[in-house]
Design a protein around this motif. Structure first.
Motif, mmCIF file in Angstrom:
data_model
loop_
_atom_site.group_PDB
_atom_site.id
_atom_site.type_symbol
_atom_site.label_atom_id
_atom_site.label_comp_id
_atom_site.label_asym_id
_atom_site.label_seq_id
_atom_site.Cartn_x
_atom_site.Cartn_y
_atom_site.Cartn_z
ATOM 1 N N VAL A 239 0.899 -1.398 -0.191
ATOM 2 C CA VAL A 239 0.267 0.037 -0.101
ATOM 3 C C VAL A 239 1.019 1.311 0.124
ATOM 4 O O VAL A 239 0.935 2.375 -0.938
ATOM 5 C CB VAL A 239 -1.249 -0.458 1.201
ATOM 6 N N ARG A 240 1.710 1.454 0.538
ATOM 7 C CA ARG A 240 2.734 2.438 1.372
ATOM 8 C C ARG A 240 3.256 2.934 -0.307
ATOM 9 O O ARG A 240 3.313 3.434 -1.062
ATOM 10 C CB ARG A 240 3.907 1.816 1.989
ATOM 11 N N ASP A 241 4.013 1.591 -0.788
ATOM 12 C CA ASP A 241 4.928 2.131 -2.567
ATOM 13 C C ASP A 241 3.826 2.368 -3.603
ATOM 14 O O ASP A 241 3.689 3.402 -4.302
ATOM 15 C CB ASP A 241 5.354 0.887 -2.590
ATOM 16 N N VAL A 242 2.428 1.570 -2.836
ATOM 17 C CA VAL A 242 1.332 2.290 -4.686
ATOM 18 C C VAL A 242 1.062 3.922 -4.403
ATOM 19 O O VAL A 242 0.652 4.560 -5.387
ATOM 20 C CB VAL A 242 -0.074 1.684 -4.566
ATOM 21 N N GLU A 243 0.449 4.529 -2.708
ATOM 22 C CA GLU A 243 0.190 5.887 -2.723
ATOM 23 C C GLU A 243 1.657 6.691 -3.067
ATOM 24 O O GLU A 243 1.407 7.836 -3.365
ATOM 25 C CB GLU A 243 0.476 6.080 -1.167
ATOM 26 N N ARG A 244 2.316 6.062 -2.948
ATOM 27 C CA ARG A 244 3.534 7.055 -3.430
ATOM 28 C C ARG A 244 4.059 7.141 -4.558
ATOM 29 O O ARG A 244 3.975 8.400 -6.017
ATOM 30 C CB ARG A 244 5.289 6.273 -2.870
ATOM 31 N N ILE A 245 3.650 5.441 -5.375
ATOM 32 C CA ILE A 245 3.431 5.964 -7.200
ATOM 33 C C ILE A 245 2.176 6.377 -7.435
ATOM 34 O O ILE A 245 2.737 7.030 -8.136
ATOM 35 C CB ILE A 245 3.857 3.842 -8.149
ATOM 36 N N ARG A 246 0.976 6.607 -7.209
ATOM 37 C CA ARG A 246 0.318 7.441 -7.386
ATOM 38 C C ARG A 246 0.565 8.968 -7.191
ATOM 39 O O ARG A 246 0.521 9.736 -7.804
ATOM 40 C CB ARG A 246 -0.817 7.613 -6.634
ATOM 41 N N GLU A 247 1.735 9.075 -5.802
ATOM 42 C CA GLU A 247 2.113 10.504 -5.701
ATOM 43 C C GLU A 247 2.926 11.024 -6.766
ATOM 44 O O GLU A 247 2.408 12.422 -7.959
ATOM 45 C CB GLU A 247 2.062 10.997 -4.764
ATOM 46 N N TYR A 248 3.979 10.145 -7.461
ATOM 47 C CA TYR A 248 4.404 10.531 -8.803
ATOM 48 C C TYR A 248 4.114 10.760 -9.377
ATOM 49 O O TYR A 248 4.231 11.269 -10.364
ATOM 50 C CB TYR A 248 5.223 9.726 -8.504
ATOM 51 N N LEU A 249 2.960 9.593 -10.118
ATOM 52 C CA LEU A 249 2.378 10.101 -11.136
ATOM 53 C C LEU A 249 1.450 10.520 -11.396
ATOM 54 O O LEU A 249 1.337 12.040 -12.128
ATOM 55 C CB LEU A 249 0.780 8.709 -11.500
ATOM 56 N N ARG A 250 1.148 11.882 -10.195
ATOM 57 C CA ARG A 250 -0.021 13.074 -10.151
ATOM 58 C C ARG A 250 1.082 13.811 -10.251
ATOM 59 O O ARG A 250 0.848 14.726 -11.347
ATOM 60 C CB ARG A 250 -1.398 13.314 -8.908
ATOM 61 N N ASN A 251 1.648 14.052 -10.022
ATOM 62 C CA ASN A 251 2.731 15.540 -9.354
ATOM 63 C C ASN A 251 3.540 15.621 -9.944
ATOM 64 O O ASN A 251 4.480 16.973 -11.024
ATOM 65 C CB ASN A 251 3.232 15.947 -7.650
ATOM 66 N N LEU A 252 4.252 14.953 -10.898
ATOM 67 C CA LEU A 252 5.413 14.540 -12.034
ATOM 68 C C LEU A 252 4.836 14.726 -13.319
ATOM 69 O O LEU A 252 5.886 15.036 -14.034
ATOM 70 C CB LEU A 252 6.797 13.381 -11.543
ATOM 71 N N HIS A 253 4.046 13.822 -13.443
ATOM 72 C CA HIS A 253 3.771 13.311 -14.538
ATOM 73 C C HIS A 253 2.476 13.730 -15.302
ATOM 74 O O HIS A 253 1.706 13.621 -16.027
ATOM 75 C CB HIS A 253 3.539 11.768 -14.766
#
Length: 265
Positions: A71-85
């Motif tokens: 869960v922790r990794d997925v939440e970080r992946i989602r944040e990077y997808l939103r904020n960087l991409h």
């Protein structure tokens, strides 16, 4: 004490730093309609979640199923997808165990491990089923209803028992196939830990086709490998949907390739 807590709990989420940054000028900013993807992100591999997000953003699927996910990794992946991409995804989880060795966390509160589905459209009717026999590690499937293109579809995401556990996988696919058969239109994503002509996959092949029309269980099929050890373990199975195009992409962030399917509108 602060140092001890950081070691036990792990690094903080990146959201606070990223929220203050403008999107890069080359950010993707939108998903590819009708594209679905599956990816075993490899755990425990200690890979960069920013790198994982960048890999996903290259292909910007409308829906992606992740296996071996915390869960922790997925939440970080989602944040990077939103904020960087510029890619915004909803998320649903299909966690099957809590394991500090896999997902970190405090000894009294280990992280959750299993499957996740990211979708650009909202998801409903989530189910999370743990297989009666997981084999050497708990395993299961999850399913949601979401929109791919402009049409609703039932999406499944699974991870079957590890290699050399054929009998266990056969029981797991019986459970999965029974549920898939209830839907006229379905997409089944996942790491099946079995090559196409494995007997345990027969029930799935009777219901669906692979996104690659050249790949089928007969010995004459031509199925490209999806892992670094040159086996096809990862699938996008389609039920009631005609495959259009597909792509497979090795990644430095996992021992499994990213596999995507572009479906008819």
């Amino acid at each position: 004490m602060t140092v001890i807590c950081m070691v036990l709990i792990g690094p903080s989420a990146p959201g606070a730093d990223l929220m203050a940054r403008p999107l890069p000028p080359d950010a993707v900013k939108d998903v590819v309609p009708n594209r679905v993807m599956t990816w075993n992100i490899c755990n425990p591999c200690k890979e960069s979640n920013a790198g994982r997000a960048a890999e996903i953003a290259k292909y910007a699927p409308q829906v992606i199923g992740l296996q071996e996910a915390c869960v922790r990794d997925v939440e970080r992946i989602r944040e990077y997808l939103r904020n960087l991409h510029g890619l915004v995804y909803h998320v649903e989880y299909g966690m099957v165990l809590r394991n500090r060795g896999r997902c970190g966390g405090a000894p009294w509160s280990p992280g959750s491990f299993g499957q996740a589905i990211l979708s650009a459209a909202p998801m409903t009717d989530r189910v999370n089923v743990e297989y009666p026999d997981g084999g050497s590690e708990d395993r299961g499937y999850m399913a949601v209803t979401t929109t791919v293109g402009d049409r609703p579809v039932r999406v499944f995401n699974t991870h079957l028992a590890q290699r050399r556990q054929e009998t266990v996988r056969a029981g797991q696919t019986r459970v999965l196939a029974e549920e898939v058969a209830r839907h006229g239109r379905a997409i089944v994503l996942g790491d099946f830990n079995a090559v196409p002509d494995s007997a345990e996959l027969a029930g799935i092949w009777s219901l669906a086709v692979d996104t690659d029309p050249q790949c089928h269980p007969a010995s004459t099929g031509s199925c490209k490998p999806t892992t670094d050890w040159q086996s096809k373990f990862d699938y996008v199975f389609l039920r009631g949907i005609v495959p259009l195009r597909h792509g497979m992409h090795p990644s430095p962030y996992s021992d499994h390739h990213l596999l995507h399917a572009d479906l008819p509108a």
